[in-house]
Design a protein around this motif. Structure first.
Motif, PDB file in Angstrom:
ATOM      1  N   THR A 212       0.830  -1.192   0.000  1.00  0.00           N
ATOM      2  CA  THR A 212       0.000   0.000   0.000  1.00  0.00           C
ATOM      3  C   THR A 212       0.868   1.246   0.000  1.00  0.00           C
ATOM      4  O   THR A 212       1.998   1.227   0.500  1.00  0.00           O
ATOM      5  CB  THR A 212      -0.963   0.013   1.210  1.00  0.00           C
TER       6      THR A 212
ATOM      7  N   ASP B  35      -3.108   4.031   2.069  1.00  0.00           N
ATOM      8  CA  ASP B  35      -3.418   3.985   3.505  1.00  0.00           C
ATOM      9  C   ASP B  35      -2.804   5.203   4.170  1.00  0.00           C
ATOM     10  O   ASP B  35      -1.614   5.222   4.473  1.00  0.00           O
ATOM     11  CB  ASP B  35      -2.872   2.693   4.120  1.00  0.00           C
TER      12      ASP B  35
ATOM     13  N   SER C 214      -9.770   4.042  -2.788  1.00  0.00           N
ATOM     14  CA  SER C 214      -9.179   4.166  -1.452  1.00  0.00           C
ATOM     15  C   SER C 214      -8.527   2.868  -0.987  1.00  0.00           C
ATOM     16  O   SER C 214      -7.756   2.869  -0.031  1.00  0.00           O
ATOM     17  CB  SER C 214     -10.231   4.615  -0.441  1.00  0.00           C
ATOM     18  N   ASP C 215      -8.813   1.752  -1.682  1.00  0.00           N
ATOM     19  CA  ASP C 215      -8.149   0.491  -1.347  1.00  0.00           C
ATOM     20  C   ASP C 215      -6.667   0.520  -1.706  1.00  0.00           C
ATOM     21  O   ASP C 215      -5.908  -0.334  -1.260  1.00  0.00           O
ATOM     22  CB  ASP C 215      -8.807  -0.672  -2.100  1.00  0.00           C
TER      23      ASP C 215
ATOM     24  N   THR D 193       1.801  -4.481   3.709  1.00  0.00           N
ATOM     25  CA  THR D 193       0.645  -4.368   4.606  1.00  0.00           C
ATOM     26  C   THR D 193       0.781  -5.254   5.838  1.00  0.00           C
ATOM     27  O   THR D 193       0.273  -4.907   6.912  1.00  0.00           O
ATOM     28  CB  THR D 193      -0.652  -4.710   3.863  1.00  0.00           C
TER      29      THR D 193
ATOM     30  N   VAL E 268       1.631   4.650   1.511  1.00  0.00           N
ATOM     31  CA  VAL E 268       1.320   5.256   2.813  1.00  0.00           C
ATOM     32  C   VAL E 268       1.564   6.754   2.859  1.00  0.00           C
ATOM     33  O   VAL E 268       1.063   7.423   3.765  1.00  0.00           O
ATOM     34  CB  VAL E 268       2.114   4.577   3.950  1.00  0.00           C
TER      35      VAL E 268
ATOM     36  N   SER F 135      -3.566   6.239   7.074  1.00  0.00           N
ATOM     37  CA  SER F 135      -3.769   6.165   8.519  1.00  0.00           C
ATOM     38  C   SER F 135      -2.481   6.378   9.305  1.00  0.00           C
ATOM     39  O   SER F 135      -2.524   6.866  10.442  1.00  0.00           O
ATOM     40  CB  SER F 135      -4.401   4.821   8.904  1.00  0.00           C
TER      41      SER F 135
END
Length: 360
Positions: A103, A341, A337-338, A223, A105, A343
């Protein structure tokens, strides 16, 4: 190829076990090893070397490998051989479509004109139909070339694509075998300075390209590494920004360190990174943490160059659209959005981390 010797986690564990058996004290806490990859030799991907040199992540043993093969590095990341991978952002929707353990980031920097299209002597854009055009397949160069051709009314199927990176395209361009080629420094000057009539016809500093946000370098992570070592993942993200801040404050020193690490001349480093600790027109624009957080949409404020706050989804969508046009992907992602990430950036911001620096 520059490559730092790798030490795997199991090898580290074996050494510690052997030390215990032979009576050597291991009371000191072993540092966690983080395996970092860079897709090619490039100063923008070299900041983890500054993390190591300046001990900006003292709790970790950081191992760095330079692949000189973007897809090979992505494969290593997907299989867990790497934890962190620095490369261009164009692979983001591809990894998601393939269901890889990868992903995006964080954005790291924007290409501010460093990616260029060089056209051969005596040619105009309209002359390129039917010509051989060089760009590395499934890499930022193919996007740059594709969008530029589209802007001059030439569709991707009206040229013959040749899969060459910038350094590989120098010879064929000089010999007249190519009508145009994607290049970046120091290869651009090798052609333009030595081939009469060759010229730069386009670059990524154009406002209409900058505001798309798709021409950027990013940090990918495995991930499973994020899930199992989330604190370490956040620490790696922070360390990368701390290294950028160190470059901002000690630009000449770090540019020399990049030159030594990559075995480039300092002048070649400066032709990409500049000397003001932030950007070089015709080179790179290094993003600070606040700008990245705004692109992720986890901090209020406007990102630079007209990029929208929270633009990550639109960036993935536009890249996805162009990969379909260039026959690398078959369909749009069901949920863009997959593919990323944000976050970790959000967690770092929630911890109160801020960073805002400008050109000195």
């Amino acid at each position: 190829m520059l490559e730092v010797k790798k030490t795997t986690r199991w090898a580290l564990a074996a050494m510690l076990a052997a030390a215990t058996i032979t009576g050597v004290s291991t009371t000191a806490t072993a540092k966690e090893q983080i395996n970092v990859g860079a897709c090619v030799s490039w100063p923008g991907y070299s900041f983890f070397e500054i993390v190591r040199q300046q001990n900006l992540a003292p709790d970790y043993d950081i191992d760095i490998s330079i692949f000189e093969d973007p897809l090979g590095g992505h494969a290593a990341l997907a299989t867990g051989q790497l934890d962190v991978y620095l490369c261009t952002g164009d692979y983001t929707p591809v990894a998601a479509a393939r269901g890889l353990d990868v992903t995006n980031v964080a954005v790291q920097n924007l290409v501010y004109g460093v990616d260029k299209v060089v056209i051969g002597p005596g040619l105009e854009p309209e002359d390129l139909r039917g010509q051989r055009i060089a760009a590395p397949q499934a890499y930022i160069g193919q996007l740059v070339m594709g969008l530029w051709l589209d802007s001059v009314g030439i569709s991707p199927d009206e040229v013959t694509w040749v899969n060459l990176n910038a350094d590989e395209a120098v010879g064929p361009t000089m010999s007249g075998d190519l009508g145009a080629a994607y290049m970046y420094e120091p290869w651009v000057n090798q052609v333009v300075d030595n081939l009469d009539g060759a010229r730069i016809i386009a670059d990524t500093s154009a406002p209409e390209l900058m505001e798309t946000g798709i021409f950027m370098d990013v940090m990918y992570m495995n991930t499973n590494f994020i899930a199992e070592h989330r604190e370490a993942a956040i620490d790696m993200l922070k360390a990368r920004f701390e290294a950028t801040a160190y470059w901002n404050e000690h630009t000449e020193e770090v540019n020399q360190a990049f030159a030594d690490y990559l075995q480039w001349s300092k002048a070649d480093i400066e032709s990409i990174m500049g000397t003001n600790g932030k950007y070089l027109e015709g080179g790179l624009y290094m993003l600070d943490f606040n700008e990245v957080a705004r692109i992720c949409g986890v901090m209020d404020g406007a990102p630079p160059f007209g990029i929208e706050n929270g633009a990550m989804e639109s960036i993935v969508e536009l890249t996805n659209e162009w990969w379909i046009k260039l026959d690398l992907m078959d369909e749009m992602l069901a949920d863009p959005s997959d593919a990323f990430d944000c976050s970790l950036v959000a967690d770092l911001a929630a911890q109160g981390y801020r960073q805002d620096f400008s050109a000195r």
